[in-house]
Every structure is written in structure tokens, then in C-alpha cells.
Design an enzyme around this catalytic site. Structure first.
Site, PDB file in Angstrom:
ATOM      1  N   ASP A  29       0.848  -1.189   0.000  1.00  8.16           N
ATOM      2  CA  ASP A  29       0.000   0.000   0.000  1.00  8.16           C
ATOM      3  C   ASP A  29       0.886   1.242   0.000  1.00  8.16           C
ATOM      4  O   ASP A  29       1.889   1.317   0.715  1.00  8.16           O
ATOM      5  CB  ASP A  29      -0.925  -0.006   1.222  1.00  8.16           C
ATOM      6  CG  ASP A  29      -2.077   0.972   1.067  1.00  8.16           C
ATOM      7  OD1 ASP A  29      -3.230   0.529   0.944  1.00  8.16           O
ATOM      8  OD2 ASP A  29      -1.814   2.210   1.064  1.00  8.16           O
ATOM      9  N   ASN A  85     -12.849  -3.110   2.733  1.00  8.05           N
ATOM     10  CA  ASN A  85     -13.738  -1.961   2.858  1.00  8.05           C
ATOM     11  C   ASN A  85     -14.691  -1.972   1.667  1.00  8.05           C
ATOM     12  O   ASN A  85     -14.262  -2.170   0.524  1.00  8.05           O
ATOM     13  CB  ASN A  85     -12.926  -0.667   2.879  1.00  8.05           C
ATOM     14  CG  ASN A  85     -11.983  -0.605   4.068  1.00  8.05           C
ATOM     15  OD1 ASN A  85     -12.281  -1.123   5.143  1.00  8.05           O
ATOM     16  ND2 ASN A  85     -10.825   0.008   3.884  1.00  8.05           N
ATOM     17  N   HIS A  98     -10.133  -5.179  -3.267  1.00  6.64           N
ATOM     18  CA  HIS A  98      -8.817  -5.504  -2.703  1.00  6.64           C
ATOM     19  C   HIS A  98      -8.984  -5.842  -1.229  1.00  6.64           C
ATOM     20  O   HIS A  98      -9.813  -5.271  -0.543  1.00  6.64           O
ATOM     21  CB  HIS A  98      -7.842  -4.340  -2.890  1.00  6.64           C
ATOM     22  CG  HIS A  98      -8.406  -3.022  -2.434  1.00  6.64           C
ATOM     23  ND1 HIS A  98      -9.248  -2.276  -3.215  1.00  6.64           N
ATOM     24  CD2 HIS A  98      -8.276  -2.359  -1.270  1.00  6.64           C
ATOM     25  CE1 HIS A  98      -9.612  -1.187  -2.542  1.00  6.64           C
ATOM     26  NE2 HIS A  98      -9.036  -1.211  -1.355  1.00  6.64           N
ATOM     27  N   HIS A 100      -7.072  -5.702   2.357  1.00  6.94           N
ATOM     28  CA  HIS A 100      -5.938  -5.110   3.063  1.00  6.94           C
ATOM     29  C   HIS A 100      -5.379  -6.174   4.008  1.00  6.94           C
ATOM     30  O   HIS A 100      -6.141  -6.803   4.753  1.00  6.94           O
ATOM     31  CB  HIS A 100      -6.380  -3.932   3.935  1.00  6.94           C
ATOM     32  CG  HIS A 100      -6.915  -2.755   3.184  1.00  6.94           C
ATOM     33  ND1 HIS A 100      -6.152  -1.646   2.901  1.00  6.94           N
ATOM     34  CD2 HIS A 100      -8.145  -2.498   2.676  1.00  6.94           C
ATOM     35  CE1 HIS A 100      -6.888  -0.759   2.251  1.00  6.94           C
ATOM     36  NE2 HIS A 100      -8.113  -1.246   2.100  1.00  6.94           N
TER      37      HIS A 100
HETATM   38  P1  AMP Z   1      -9.738   1.449   0.268  1.00  8.13           P
HETATM   39  O1  AMP Z   1      -9.787   2.823   0.860  1.00  8.13           O
HETATM   40  O2  AMP Z   1     -10.128   0.355   1.181  1.00  8.13           O
HETATM   41  O3  AMP Z   1     -10.465   1.421  -1.074  1.00  8.13           O
HETATM   42  O4  AMP Z   1      -8.205   1.179  -0.033  1.00  8.13           O
HETATM   43  C1  AMP Z   1      -7.519   1.797  -1.082  1.00  8.13           C
HETATM   44  C2  AMP Z   1      -6.057   1.716  -0.742  1.00  8.13           C
HETATM   45  O5  AMP Z   1      -5.302   1.875  -1.932  1.00  8.13           O
HETATM   46  C3  AMP Z   1      -5.584   2.781   0.230  1.00  8.13           C
HETATM   47  O6  AMP Z   1      -5.054   2.154   1.407  1.00  8.13           O
HETATM   48  C4  AMP Z   1      -4.518   3.543  -0.558  1.00  8.13           C
HETATM   49  O7  AMP Z   1      -3.436   3.966   0.240  1.00  8.13           O
HETATM   50  C5  AMP Z   1      -4.110   2.524  -1.581  1.00  8.13           C
HETATM   51  N1  AMP Z   1      -3.547   3.056  -2.821  1.00  8.13           N
HETATM   52  C6  AMP Z   1      -4.033   4.061  -3.581  1.00  8.13           C
HETATM   53  N2  AMP Z   1      -3.251   4.249  -4.652  1.00  8.13           N
HETATM   54  C7  AMP Z   1      -2.247   3.333  -4.590  1.00  8.13           C
HETATM   55  C8  AMP Z   1      -1.110   3.030  -5.395  1.00  8.13           C
HETATM   56  N3  AMP Z   1      -0.834   3.700  -6.516  1.00  8.13           N
HETATM   57  N4  AMP Z   1      -0.297   2.018  -4.998  1.00  8.13           N
HETATM   58  C9  AMP Z   1      -0.551   1.351  -3.854  1.00  8.13           C
HETATM   59  N5  AMP Z   1      -1.612   1.572  -3.063  1.00  8.13           N
HETATM   60  C10 AMP Z   1      -2.448   2.562  -3.409  1.00  8.13           C
END
Ligand code: AMP
Ligand code: ZN
Length: 112
Positions: A29, A85, A98, A100
Site C-alpha cells: 500500500d 472496505n 482488494h 488489506h
Molecule cells: P480502500 O480505501 O479500502 O479502497 O483502499 C484503497 C487503498 O489503496 C488505500 O489504502 C490507498 O493507500 C491505496 N492506494 C491508492 N493508490 C495506490 C497506489 N498507486 N499504490 C498502492 N496503493 C495505493
């Protein structure tokens, strides 16, 4: 499709890839919330948990099994958390399903 995780899967945007096979991949992340914060996701685009449950439920087994493997490998007896989420109330900000995987510190419950 304008999806950041699809672009990472296609190699159009750089990311630290921890694991990849034909169905799923794992990245770090970009904004880690714990010493270990990985995202486990399908290569193919599914917007959320409901869509993958409807269209490709077998992927959920692969995703959670990878979460278990990595969690045990990284955190051992200390334990870890796998969370999905979903939707605005669930805190979902990226509409490509995804999981986490969080580990490396004592996590709070309830998450807030
Ligand atoms: P959610 O808020 O559960 O949809 O999780 C989205 C996650 O994607 C967040 O924890 C972000 O920090 C992560 N994220 C967004 N852009 C990127 C990226 N380019 N590479 C890795 N993680 C990302
Ligand atoms: Zn996508």
C-alpha cells in the site's frame, strides 16, 4: 477503464509487487497504516466484494488463502488483520476489489 489498480496490474503504473500469478497479485500500500500493509487483489477488475461474489466467487478463496499465507509468514504468532472496505460507509476509496493485510502492530477494535 480509468482504474489505478488495473493500471498497476497492466504495468502502466509502477508499484512494489510482492506476488503475482495469472489471477491475483499483491502490492505494498502506498500509504501504509501499519508496519506491514499489503493489498491483495484480482488481476481482473471487480468493483467490490459483492461483484466478485456474484461473478467469480472462486477468486475469494484464492485471495483469502494468499492473505492467510502472507499473514502467517510475516506476522507468525503475533497475528494480523485482513479487511475489505466496501462502499462509502465501509471506507472504500478505490473501486477495484482488494483485501488489506495489516500486521506489525497491535490493531485497535472497533476500527472507528
Ligand atoms: P480502500 O480505501 O479500502 O479502497 O483502499 C484503497 C487503498 O489503496 C488505500 O489504502 C490507498 O493507500 C491505496 N492506494 C491508492 N493508490 C495506490 C497506489 N498507486 N499504490 C498502492 N496503493 C495505493
Ligand atoms: Zn480495476
Amino acid at each position: 477503464m480509468d482504474c489505478i489498480l488495473c493500471k498497476i496490474a497492466a504495468g502502466e503504473i509502477k508499484s512494489e509487487i510482492i506476488y503475482q500469478d495469472q489471477d491475483i497479485f499483491v502490492i505494498k500500500d502506498i500509504n501504509p497504516q501499519a508496519p506491514t500493509h499489503l493489498l491483495i487483489l484480482p488481476v481482473e477488475h471487480y468493483a467490490n466484494l459483492g461483484e466478485v461474489a456474484d461473478k467469480a466467487p472462486e477468486l475469494l478463496t484464492a485471495l483469502f488463502a494468499k492473505g492467510a499465507d502472507l499473514g502467517r509468514q510475516i506476522a507468525g504468532e503475533r497475528g494480523f488483520r485482513v479487511v475489505i472496505n466496501t462502499g462509502p460507509d465501509g471506507g472504500q476509496t478505490v473501486d477495484h476489489l482488494h483485501l488489506h493485510l495489516l500486521a506489525g502492530r497491535e490493531l485497535q477494535w472497533p476500527p472507528g
